[in-house]
Design an enzyme around this catalytic site. Structure first.
Site, PDB file in Angstrom:
ATOM      1  N   HIS A   1      21.104   5.861  -4.337  1.00 47.09           N
ATOM      2  CA  HIS A   1      22.738   6.595  -5.612  1.00 47.09           C
ATOM      3  C   HIS A   1      24.012   5.876  -5.222  1.00 47.09           C
ATOM      4  O   HIS A   1      24.872   6.355  -4.250  1.00 47.09           O
ATOM      5  CB  HIS A   1      22.892   8.469  -4.555  1.00 47.09           C
ATOM      6  CG  HIS A   1      23.880   8.950  -5.529  1.00 47.09           C
ATOM      7  ND1 HIS A   1      25.530   9.075  -6.130  1.00 47.09           N
ATOM      8  CD2 HIS A   1      23.094  10.445  -5.047  1.00 47.09           C
ATOM      9  CE1 HIS A   1      25.547   9.803  -5.083  1.00 47.09           C
ATOM     10  NE2 HIS A   1      24.494  10.515  -5.763  1.00 47.09           N
TER      11      HIS A   1
ATOM     12  N   GLU B   1      22.310   5.440 -10.133  1.00 40.58           N
ATOM     13  CA  GLU B   1      21.486   5.939  -9.257  1.00 40.58           C
ATOM     14  C   GLU B   1      20.532   5.186  -9.733  1.00 40.58           C
ATOM     15  O   GLU B   1      19.684   5.587 -10.443  1.00 40.58           O
ATOM     16  CB  GLU B   1      21.259   7.427  -9.161  1.00 40.58           C
ATOM     17  CG  GLU B   1      22.955   7.774  -8.608  1.00 40.58           C
ATOM     18  CD  GLU B   1      23.001   9.286  -8.221  1.00 40.58           C
ATOM     19  OE1 GLU B   1      21.907   9.653  -7.761  1.00 40.58           O
ATOM     20  OE2 GLU B   1      24.003   9.877  -9.122  1.00 40.58           O
TER      21      GLU B   1
HETATM   22  C1  BG6 Z   1      23.563  13.200  -8.235  1.00 44.98           C
HETATM   23  C2  BG6 Z   1      23.492  14.332  -9.066  1.00 44.98           C
HETATM   24  O1  BG6 Z   1      22.625  13.110  -8.471  1.00 44.98           O
HETATM   25  O2  BG6 Z   1      24.206  13.336  -7.153  1.00 44.98           O
HETATM   26  C3  BG6 Z   1      24.537  15.394  -8.708  1.00 44.98           C
HETATM   27  O3  BG6 Z   1      23.043  14.127 -10.021  1.00 44.98           O
HETATM   28  C4  BG6 Z   1      24.958  15.412  -7.764  1.00 44.98           C
HETATM   29  O4  BG6 Z   1      24.712  16.492  -9.711  1.00 44.98           O
HETATM   30  C5  BG6 Z   1      25.439  14.331  -7.721  1.00 44.98           C
HETATM   31  O5  BG6 Z   1      26.676  16.680  -7.876  1.00 44.98           O
HETATM   32  C6  BG6 Z   1      26.228  14.456  -5.910  1.00 44.98           C
HETATM   33  O6  BG6 Z   1      25.456  15.574  -4.690  1.00 44.98           O
HETATM   34  P1  BG6 Z   1      25.332  15.381  -3.447  1.00 44.98           P
HETATM   35  O7  BG6 Z   1      25.285  16.328  -2.594  1.00 44.98           O
HETATM   36  O8  BG6 Z   1      25.932  14.008  -2.768  1.00 44.98           O
HETATM   37  O9  BG6 Z   1      26.544  16.197  -3.039  1.00 44.98           O
END
Ligand code: BG6
Length: 279
Positions: A153, A253
């Site tokens: 990510h 990602e």
């Molecule tokens: C992304 C999602 O991968 O991660 C989003 O597509 C999400 O919807 C983002 O808000 C962050 O997620 P987290 O759990 O780290 O707040």
């Protein structure tokens, strides 16, 4: 140089430096939270107000979403449990003056078996050089097969979100998390509102253009890509993020998400690899 460092609260991370680049990788989550080439700005965005604390995911860098992307497995926490689990350092080697390689590993434990009842080995190999190479290998150590969704990510640091253009996804099928519907991407991606799409059947390289740099992302072992920016309202609601932070990054990602899930049979493995180069 490879050094294991510790914050006053006991939070441990590796600091790596070679002739080409420096990097910092937390043992929790095998989370790369800094990577920069010598004399250049950070490639990865890191929130100024991120937590560095056991049990809380770092906001920025490259969280490892595993064994589920998002809520693909509704029985697991969002993005799985790897990002808040403590990895062990398996090896670190200075291959030459310009290349450092580290391997971190997470294996099943009483805690993970309670959440996800499979025995596994998850190995993350990071190569730090003039490019950043990440290889996430899942090995099934159970007698039964399992289904996996996952993502590297990456939060890419930007001069400003208004300068960002993502190329390589035109005409690709996508699931739009904001409308809960499927669609087809029309043209290159620029940002002037919240954006949260999972692209499918992506076999080509991607390009992220910022004002003064071009980033090339090459994924192997995966055919889905998530592009995300929270924009104003969601950014205000998010943990460990300042209100204006959405201007400073975009996430691209490297994923196996939704229809691009992976089945790993007993004693077999799967590797998701992302190579990030920039010019
Ligand atoms: C992304 C999602 O991968 O991660 C989003 O597509 C999400 O919807 C983002 O808000 C962050 O997620 P987290 O759990 O780290 O707040």
């Amino acid at each position: 140089m490879i050094e294991l460092k510790k914050l006053s609260n006991g939070f441990e991370y590796l600091e790596i430096q070679n002739d080409f680049a420096t990097a910092k990788i937390a043992l929790q989550g095998a989370h790369i939270f800094e990577y920069k080439r010598s004399g250049e700005d950070d490639l990865l965005w890191l929130s100024e107000v991120s937590d560095f604390e056991r049990g809380k995911a770092i906001r920025g860098g490259v969280p490892i979403c595993w064994p589920a992307f998002g809520l693909n497995n509704p029985e697991l926490p969002q993005h799985g449990f790897a990002r808040t689990s403590l990895f062990e350092l398996v090896s670190s080697s200075e291959i030459d003056a310009e290349t450092t390689e580290v391997k971190l590993r997470l294996t099943h434990s009483e805690d993970t078996l309670k959440l996800w009842n499979y025995k596994f080995e998850l190995v993350f190999k990071v190569t730090i050089s003039d490019k950043l190479t990440m290889e996430l290998t899942t090995i099934n150590r159970d007698e039964k097969g399992f289904k996996l969704t996952q993502a590297l990510h990456s939060y890419f640091k930007l001069s400003d979100i208004s300068n960002a253009v993502v190329k390589g996804l035109d005409k690709k099928l996508c699931f739009d998390a904001l409308t809960d519907g499927n669609g087809i991407q029309n043209g290159d991606i620029t940002f002037n509102q919240e954006f949260d799409r999972v692209f499918q059947k992506v076999e080509n390289e991607l390009i992220l253009k910022d004002r003064d740099k071009t980033i090339k992302i090459d994924n192997k072992g995966s055919s889905s890509v998530v592009v995300w920016n929270p924009w104003i309202d969601k950014c205000k609601r998010m943990s460990a993020m300042k209100d204006e932070a959405y201007r400073e990054f975009v996430c691209i990602e490297s994923a196996n998400a939704f229809e691009d899930f992976v089945i790993v049979k007993p004693q077999k493995k799967h590797t998701l690899k992302a190579t990030i180069e920039f010019f």
